[in-house]
Design a protein around this motif. Structure first.
Motif, PDB file in Angstrom:
ATOM      1  N   GLU A  19      34.794  43.046  37.088  1.00 39.95           N
ATOM      2  CA  GLU A  19      33.630  42.210  37.415  1.00 39.95           C
ATOM      3  C   GLU A  19      32.566  43.102  38.047  1.00 39.95           C
ATOM      4  O   GLU A  19      32.908  44.057  38.740  1.00 39.95           O
ATOM      5  CB  GLU A  19      34.023  41.196  38.502  1.00 39.95           C
ATOM      6  CG  GLU A  19      34.613  39.938  37.992  1.00 39.95           C
ATOM      7  CD  GLU A  19      34.841  38.922  39.115  1.00 39.95           C
ATOM      8  OE1 GLU A  19      34.679  39.251  40.307  1.00 39.95           O
ATOM      9  OE2 GLU A  19      35.200  37.788  38.764  1.00 39.95           O
ATOM     10  N   GLU A  63      29.555  43.429  40.815  1.00 43.03           N
ATOM     11  CA  GLU A  63      28.916  42.776  41.959  1.00 43.03           C
ATOM     12  C   GLU A  63      27.420  43.038  41.868  1.00 43.03           C
ATOM     13  O   GLU A  63      26.989  44.184  41.888  1.00 43.03           O
ATOM     14  CB  GLU A  63      29.479  43.378  43.250  1.00 43.03           C
ATOM     15  CG  GLU A  63      28.954  42.698  44.484  1.00 43.03           C
ATOM     16  CD  GLU A  63      29.316  43.474  45.737  1.00 43.03           C
ATOM     17  OE1 GLU A  63      30.454  43.344  46.209  1.00 43.03           O
ATOM     18  OE2 GLU A  63      28.439  44.211  46.231  1.00 43.03           O
ATOM     19  N   ARG A  94      31.214  39.552  33.316  1.00 42.21           N
ATOM     20  CA  ARG A  94      31.696  38.844  34.512  1.00 42.21           C
ATOM     21  C   ARG A  94      30.989  39.393  35.748  1.00 42.21           C
ATOM     22  O   ARG A  94      31.008  40.605  35.990  1.00 42.21           O
ATOM     23  CB  ARG A  94      33.212  39.019  34.650  1.00 42.21           C
ATOM     24  CG  ARG A  94      33.976  38.317  33.520  1.00 42.21           C
ATOM     25  CD  ARG A  94      35.462  38.298  33.773  1.00 42.21           C
ATOM     26  NE  ARG A  94      36.024  39.626  33.817  1.00 42.21           N
ATOM     27  CZ  ARG A  94      36.842  40.077  34.748  1.00 42.21           C
ATOM     28  NH1 ARG A  94      37.201  39.290  35.755  1.00 42.21           N
ATOM     29  NH2 ARG A  94      37.322  41.303  34.715  1.00 42.21           N
ATOM     30  N   THR A 130      29.795  38.896  40.079  1.00 44.76           N
ATOM     31  CA  THR A 130      29.847  38.211  41.378  1.00 44.76           C
ATOM     32  C   THR A 130      28.525  38.525  42.072  1.00 44.76           C
ATOM     33  O   THR A 130      27.955  39.589  41.850  1.00 44.76           O
ATOM     34  CB  THR A 130      31.001  38.717  42.278  1.00 44.76           C
ATOM     35  OG1 THR A 130      30.883  40.135  42.396  1.00 44.76           O
ATOM     36  CG2 THR A 130      32.344  38.346  41.720  1.00 44.76           C
ATOM     37  N   ASN A 131      28.076  37.611  42.892  1.00 44.87           N
ATOM     38  CA  ASN A 131      26.786  37.835  43.534  1.00 44.87           C
ATOM     39  C   ASN A 131      26.980  38.248  44.987  1.00 44.87           C
ATOM     40  O   ASN A 131      27.959  37.910  45.617  1.00 44.87           O
ATOM     41  CB  ASN A 131      25.912  36.585  43.449  1.00 44.87           C
ATOM     42  CG  ASN A 131      24.454  36.951  43.436  1.00 44.87           C
ATOM     43  OD1 ASN A 131      24.063  37.966  43.994  1.00 44.87           O
ATOM     44  ND2 ASN A 131      23.646  36.133  42.804  1.00 44.87           N
ATOM     45  N   ASN A 132      25.987  38.977  45.494  1.00 44.04           N
ATOM     46  CA  ASN A 132      26.063  39.486  46.853  1.00 44.04           C
ATOM     47  C   ASN A 132      24.802  39.052  47.587  1.00 44.04           C
ATOM     48  O   ASN A 132      23.843  38.623  46.980  1.00 44.04           O
ATOM     49  CB  ASN A 132      26.146  41.016  46.762  1.00 44.04           C
ATOM     50  CG  ASN A 132      26.544  41.634  48.073  1.00 44.04           C
ATOM     51  OD1 ASN A 132      26.652  40.951  49.081  1.00 44.04           O
ATOM     52  ND2 ASN A 132      26.757  42.925  48.061  1.00 44.04           N
TER      53      ASN A 132
END
Ligand code: NAD
Length: 312
Positions: free
Chosen positions: A198, A200, A262, A264-266
């Protein structure tokens, strides 16, 4: 001035190695000084010589400056994200740069090209795209370091009559970009996809807008300003001149891959500018350069390069 011999300081890195390959293709003599030779050790060309050293070796630097016509200064040990925690690193970068100009000042027939950052020196501009004369308001230590080095360069070059060019690069991506560095979202998403990870991402994908430039375009721009006397003592934005949101980047990558990625957010770091696009009309009007590679072509080329590295 001849323009046949180049010295690249920090030439083993992402931008440097791409410039070196192009200069050698163009039949130039090239010297490189860098702390490492992970990329340059693979070059087998009688017109190329690389030295693993740092900027404290002033004897070596003086000798190489003496033998060169054009010096491209790329050495840097931080980026916009890492430098928010370690401002002190910027002192090393500025000190190394001043030591280098202290040597170059004794050679007024040379021309120095400095790699600055169009993505950080303007800070959060009131309107985009930004022209070179827009006021400088960096919000990260990295950007502050770049502005400081630009000012030192102008001071020395005016005082000692040295020719300089400041290239304010936007967001380059492409071959030899390090997948482990904190910069380069296109590079990171593609690497992570092919290695089953994934990614980020930082910032709001709808709001975060950047100007992305494929590496071969950045290389051509840098060489064009290095060779053209009309560029002497000028500052240029070097970008595509087109802004893309992170959502649009993700969409383009998924089209090229033919698959979903894929993510993910930060949190959005305060030192990151949300919107920056460069006005690139000055470099076009002065030396006739403009970016040729479209975003989709660039992502496609970089995807091919990454697959070749991972699955050879
Ligand atoms: N890549 C980007 O997104 C980007 C954007 C705008 C500006 N820039 C600037 O362009 C320049 C090159 O960027 P890059 O992406 O190739 O970075 P990079 O980190 O890949 O390369 C920098 C090189 O400098 C070398 N170096 C650092 N300190 C040194 C020292 N004291 N002596 C000798 N070598 C030293 C490093 O070993 C490295 O090989 C940097 O100044 C960077 O700030 C980069």
């Amino acid at each position: 001035m001849k323009d046949n011999t180049y010295l690249l300081i920090g030439g083993n890195g992402f931008i440097g190695i791409n410039i070196i390959h192009k200069l050698l293709e163009n039949g130039k003599e090239v010297y490189c000084v860098d702390l490492y030779d992970s990329n340059t050790k693979n070059i087998n060309n009688i017109h190329f010589k690389s030295y693993i050293d740092d900027l404290t070796n002033t004897d070596l630097l003086r000798d190489l400056v003496d033998k060169s016509d054009i010096i491209i200064y790329l050495a840097s040990t931080s980026n916009v994200r890492s430098s928010s925690n370690i401002s002190m690193v910027e002192l090393d970068n500025i000190e190394g740069f001043i030591k280098t100009i202290e040597i170059i000042k004794d050679y007024p027939d040379k021309k120095i090209i400095y790699a600055s950052s169009g993505g950080t020196v303007y800070g959060e501009p009131d309107k985009i795209p930004v022209k070179e004369e827009t006021s400088l308001n960096p919000i990260s230590p990295y950007g502050i370091g770049k502005v400081c080095s630009e000012q030192f360069l102008k001071y020395y070059c005016n005082k000692y009559d040295i020719k300089y060019v400041i290239c304010r690069y936007s967001n380059p991506y492409g071959s030899y970009q390090n997948p482990l560095s904190c910069v380069g979202v296109i590079n990171k998403i593609l690497y992570d996809y092919h290695t089953g990870k994934e990614t980020e991402i930082v910032g709001n994908p709808e709001v975060s807008i950047r100007d992305y430039i494929y590496i071969s375009d950045l290389v051509d721009a840098t060489i064009a300003v290095s060779e053209n006397i009309k560029s002497n003592n000028q500052i240029f934005n070097v970008g595509s001149g087109v802004g893309y949101s992170l959502s649009e980047i993700i969409e383009e990558i998924e089209i090229v891959l033919g698959d979903k990625v894929r993510l993910t957010n930060n949190n959005f770091g305060k030192e990151n500018v949300s919107k920056i696009v460069l006005d690139v009309s000055k470099i076009k009007d002065t030396v006739g350069w403009s970016a040729k590679i479209t975003l989709r072509q660039g992502i496609n080329l970089h995807n091919i390069w990454i697959k070749k590295q991972l699955f050879k």
